[in-house]
Design an enzyme around this catalytic site. Structure first.
Site, PDB file in Angstrom:
ATOM      1  N   ASP A  16       0.856  -1.206   0.000  1.00  0.00           N
ATOM      2  CA  ASP A  16       0.000   0.000   0.000  1.00  0.00           C
ATOM      3  C   ASP A  16       0.889   1.253   0.000  1.00  0.00           C
ATOM      4  OD1 ASP A  16      -0.814   0.529   3.547  1.00  0.00           O
ATOM      5  OD2 ASP A  16       0.956  -0.421   2.622  1.00  0.00           O
TER       6      ASP A  16
ATOM      7  N   HIS B 238       9.650   0.102   8.663  1.00  0.00           N
ATOM      8  CA  HIS B 238       8.772  -1.047   8.887  1.00  0.00           C
ATOM      9  C   HIS B 238       8.791  -2.044   7.719  1.00  0.00           C
ATOM     10  CE1 HIS B 238       7.194   1.181  12.306  1.00  0.00           C
ATOM     11  NE2 HIS B 238       6.874   2.183  11.533  1.00  0.00           N
TER      12      HIS B 238
END
Ligand code: RIB
Ligand code: CA
Length: 305
Positions: free
Chosen positions: A9, A233
């Site tokens: 995303d 991340h």
């Protein structure tokens, strides 16, 4: 060479993760599937197409879910900037495939039985939808490597929930309990790996990759003047596929709270063996070194792919 599909995303850390994946000769990025999350599906798909085109990759992009299994995504434009990326890239030549993400994932996994790794960098909606359509996907994939969750660490959306899992707890619960071999790379380890504001330039040299990485990071630090650290991340999830020894894991059965509103999206683990390897520690020094190297290089361009 490990065949991988990346579900993503983009999202600034997704963008950096794609750079690392494409510059890692250990990986063969067979396809990219997009999902809403950091931004709308339209924005994440446009960003994925533009990123791959800019980096010289011909990996096909297939659109996935615009909404989670239940409810709606809570976007993070305040984190990732305008259109979810913060930097403008030229209009791509490629278009998304007509085939949607779930079908693309199923077809690839069916053709590659046991020789395909899914790397999930956003809400797990696409993977869960594919598994609902064909439960055997859990056996067909070599493993699902998930950036998500916070088991012993606090969440980053609520005190309990990490963003990707928070945005589709039902999907995360279904994937983590599907029986698929999985790695859960959550805030427990990703909060231990960051780049510093004063570390610029973060990627070295004049490659297309380095230029893009430095633009994405420079834009993020400019739009977050009070932040000194950028947490990597999604980048760590990809790096852990490139170099599995970066992380230490504990085998577990993992699950996600989906009913209690206050704890909705909390990931928990019972460390008594099981199909999920929860990442519990990271060699941050080696991880940072690997990330810098792969953000700076352009292996795939060198390889003429
Ligand atoms: O919590 C971090 C995760 O949420 C990363 O995947 C980031 O891109 C956002 O999607
Ligand atoms: Ca992401």
């Amino acid at each position: 060479m490990k065949r991988v599909f990346i579900d993503t995303d983009p999202g600034t850390d997704d963008a950096l993760a794609l750079i690392v994946a494409l510059n890692s000769p250990e990986l063969d990025v067979e396809g990219v599937t997009t999902v809403g999350g950091n931004a709308t599906l339209a924005d994440t798909t446009r960003n994925a197409l533009r990123l791959l085109d800019h980096l010289g990759s011909d990996a096909p992009v297939s659109r996935g879910a615009a909404r989670p299994l239940r409810g709606r995504f809570e976007y993070a434009y305040h984190v990732h900037g305008a259109a979810g990326l913060g930097v403008r890239l030229p209009r791509p030549r490629a278009k998304p495939t007509t085939e949607r993400a779930a079908e693309r994932i199923l077809r690839a996994a069916s053709e590659r039985r046991g020789d395909l790794t899914l790397i999930a960098l956003g809400p797990l909606t696409n993977v869960a939808r594919a598994m609902r359509r064909e439960p055997r996907l859990a056996e067909w994939v070599e493993e699902v490597v998930i950036m998500g969750g916070a088991v012993e660490a606090p969440g980053n959306v609520t005190p309990h929930a990490e963003f990707n899992v928070y945005n589709d707890p039902e999907a995360a619960q279904e994937v983590l309990t599907s029986g698929a071999q999985a790695r859960l790379i959550g805030l427990d380890v990703t909060m231990k790996l960051h780049l510093s504001r004063n570390g610029a330039p973060w990627a070295a040299g004049g490659s297309v990759s380095a230029g893009l990485a430095n633009r994405v990071l420079g834009s993020w630090f400019r739009t977050h003047p009070s932040s000194c650290r950028y947490h990597l991340h999604d980048v760590l999830a990809v790096a852990a596929v490139v170099e599995p020894g970066l992380l230490q894991y504990k085998r577990a059965r993992a699950g996600v709270e989906t009913r209690d509103p206050e704890r909705r999206g909390k990931t928990s683990a019972v460390y008594s063996g099981g199909p999920v390897r929860v990442a519990v520690d990271v060699d941050a020094g080696r991880a940072r070194e690997l990330v810098r190297e792969r953000l700076s290089a352009s292996f795939h361009l060198a390889a003429g792919r």
